[in-house]
Design a protein around this motif. Structure first.
Motif, PDB file in Angstrom:
ATOM      1  N   PRO A  21     -19.592 -14.654  65.013  1.00 27.08           N
ATOM      2  CA  PRO A  21     -19.976 -13.510  64.172  1.00 27.08           C
ATOM      3  C   PRO A  21     -19.428 -12.176  64.673  1.00 27.08           C
ATOM      4  O   PRO A  21     -19.277 -11.234  63.904  1.00 27.08           O
ATOM      5  CB  PRO A  21     -21.513 -13.529  64.233  1.00 27.08           C
ATOM      6  N   THR A  22     -19.097 -12.093  65.957  1.00 25.71           N
ATOM      7  CA  THR A  22     -18.629 -10.821  66.515  1.00 25.71           C
ATOM      8  C   THR A  22     -17.208 -10.853  67.063  1.00 25.71           C
ATOM      9  O   THR A  22     -16.731  -9.845  67.577  1.00 25.71           O
ATOM     10  CB  THR A  22     -19.575 -10.375  67.650  1.00 25.71           C
ATOM     11  N   ALA A  23     -16.537 -12.013  66.979  1.00 24.96           N
ATOM     12  CA  ALA A  23     -15.194 -12.107  67.569  1.00 24.96           C
ATOM     13  C   ALA A  23     -14.295 -12.998  66.716  1.00 24.96           C
ATOM     14  O   ALA A  23     -14.747 -13.990  66.149  1.00 24.96           O
ATOM     15  CB  ALA A  23     -15.285 -12.676  68.982  1.00 24.96           C
TER      16      ALA A  23
ATOM     17  N   GLU B 143      -3.930 -15.814  71.767  1.00 23.87           N
ATOM     18  CA  GLU B 143      -3.809 -14.832  70.683  1.00 23.87           C
ATOM     19  C   GLU B 143      -5.104 -14.750  69.898  1.00 23.87           C
ATOM     20  O   GLU B 143      -5.745 -15.765  69.638  1.00 23.87           O
ATOM     21  CB  GLU B 143      -2.721 -15.255  69.694  1.00 23.87           C
ATOM     22  N   GLU B 144      -5.470 -13.532  69.517  1.00 17.51           N
ATOM     23  CA  GLU B 144      -6.560 -13.362  68.568  1.00 17.51           C
ATOM     24  C   GLU B 144      -5.975 -13.573  67.180  1.00 17.51           C
ATOM     25  O   GLU B 144      -4.868 -13.123  66.894  1.00 17.51           O
ATOM     26  CB  GLU B 144      -7.140 -11.960  68.662  1.00 17.51           C
ATOM     27  N   VAL B 145      -6.707 -14.235  66.317  1.00 20.87           N
ATOM     28  CA  VAL B 145      -6.242 -14.489  64.957  1.00 20.87           C
ATOM     29  C   VAL B 145      -6.928 -13.496  64.037  1.00 20.87           C
ATOM     30  O   VAL B 145      -8.158 -13.421  63.995  1.00 20.87           O
ATOM     31  CB  VAL B 145      -6.565 -15.940  64.531  1.00 20.87           C
TER      32      VAL B 145
ATOM     33  N   ALA C 208      -5.263  -5.521  79.092  1.00 23.72           N
ATOM     34  CA  ALA C 208      -6.203  -4.396  79.164  1.00 23.72           C
ATOM     35  C   ALA C 208      -6.919  -4.169  77.836  1.00 23.72           C
ATOM     36  O   ALA C 208      -8.131  -3.953  77.816  1.00 23.72           O
ATOM     37  CB  ALA C 208      -5.473  -3.133  79.607  1.00 23.72           C
ATOM     38  N   ARG C 209      -6.205  -4.239  76.744  1.00 25.13           N
ATOM     39  CA  ARG C 209      -6.806  -3.957  75.431  1.00 25.13           C
ATOM     40  C   ARG C 209      -7.839  -4.995  75.015  1.00 25.13           C
ATOM     41  O   ARG C 209      -8.631  -4.771  74.102  1.00 25.13           O
ATOM     42  CB  ARG C 209      -5.718  -3.860  74.363  1.00 25.13           C
ATOM     43  N   ALA C 210      -7.855  -6.143  75.684  1.00 33.02           N
ATOM     44  CA  ALA C 210      -8.742  -7.233  75.300  1.00 33.02           C
ATOM     45  C   ALA C 210      -9.884  -7.470  76.292  1.00 33.02           C
ATOM     46  O   ALA C 210     -10.726  -8.326  76.051  1.00 33.02           O
ATOM     47  CB  ALA C 210      -7.920  -8.510  75.143  1.00 33.02           C
TER      48      ALA C 210
ATOM     49  N   ILE D 214     -12.978 -12.690  75.467  1.00 32.64           N
ATOM     50  CA  ILE D 214     -11.806 -13.525  75.190  1.00 32.64           C
ATOM     51  C   ILE D 214     -11.554 -14.510  76.322  1.00 32.64           C
ATOM     52  O   ILE D 214     -11.343 -15.699  76.090  1.00 32.64           O
ATOM     53  CB  ILE D 214     -10.564 -12.647  74.916  1.00 32.64           C
ATOM     54  N   ALA D 215     -11.578 -14.042  77.562  1.00 31.66           N
ATOM     55  CA  ALA D 215     -11.280 -14.926  78.691  1.00 31.66           C
ATOM     56  C   ALA D 215     -12.271 -16.089  78.796  1.00 31.66           C
ATOM     57  O   ALA D 215     -11.849 -17.240  78.937  1.00 31.66           O
ATOM     58  CB  ALA D 215     -11.213 -14.134  79.994  1.00 31.66           C
ATOM     59  N   PRO D 216     -13.594 -15.864  78.706  1.00 36.08           N
ATOM     60  CA  PRO D 216     -14.498 -17.019  78.783  1.00 36.08           C
ATOM     61  C   PRO D 216     -14.310 -18.009  77.631  1.00 36.08           C
ATOM     62  O   PRO D 216     -14.350 -19.228  77.840  1.00 36.08           O
ATOM     63  CB  PRO D 216     -15.899 -16.405  78.738  1.00 36.08           C
TER      64      PRO D 216
END
Length: 192
Positions: free
Chosen positions: A14-16, A77-79, A112-114, A119-121
């Motif tokens: 819901p948030t990512a 990558e974020e989609v 840095a921006r992420a 994202i890492a976990p």
């Protein structure tokens, strides 16, 4: 053995946004040069990309890891909602994948921006599940994660990804100038 067509997907929350983990490729070179300017990334990792030549060398090393099978590195990558990816937001890797070995080592870094957005976990959990699914039949039952003791952000990622802290390792200069934390995750510890 997996190959450079391997893709892992992490569902959106819901948030990512959703994430895609895929092998690094030559098109990532320019983005790597920009990442190489990040002081935090340079401090906590061995990532040393200063220009297109060093980016090409780094990418070649990642490709060779896949070809030889002992180091499998993924760009994360974020989609976006349209379903397309963008510049890599992170990197996750499994090293020392050897048939018949009981353990291997995982690692990661985040652009840095992420940072601070989970994202890492999420990527590390997806990688962990994939590693155990792919290599357990060859005897792999343990994953190790090592970071410097003063890298508190990395420690939080390890804990969120259910890698328990098992030991403090002594410094071993020059490769490991400071003490390290050893976190471990076992095959018997499911991810969900």
């Amino acid at each position: 053995m997996p190959d450079t067509t391997t893709r892992l997907r992490v569902d959106a929350t819901p948030t990512a946004p959703a994430l895609v983990l895929r092998p690094w490729n030559a098109a990532d070179a320019a983005g790597l040069v920009a990442l190489g300017r990040d002081d935090a990334l340079r401090r906590w990792t061995s990532f040393a990309v200063d220009d297109e030549t060093s980016a090409a060398r780094w990418l070649r090393e990642q490709r060779q890891g896949w070809e030889q099978g002992g180091r499998l590195a993924f760009a994360v990558e974020e989609v976006d909602p349209s379903g397309t990816g963008g510049l890599p937001a992170a990197h996750v890797v499994v090293r020392n994948v050897v048939p018949g070995a009981v353990s291997a080592e995982v690692g990661y870094w985040t652009a840095a921006r992420a940072r601070g957005r989970g994202i890492a976990p999420r990527a590390l959990c997806a990688l962990t599940d994939w590693i155990f699914t792919t290599f357990a039949r060859d005897g792999l039952t343990r994953l190790e994660l090592i970071h410097q003791t003063d890298n508190t952000a990395s420690c939080r990622v390890a804990e969120k990804s259910r890698y328990g802290l098992t030991a403090v390792l002594p410094a071993q200069p020059p490769a490991y100038p400071g003490e390290g934390h050893l976190h471990v995750r076992h095959l018997t510890e499911t991810s969900r």
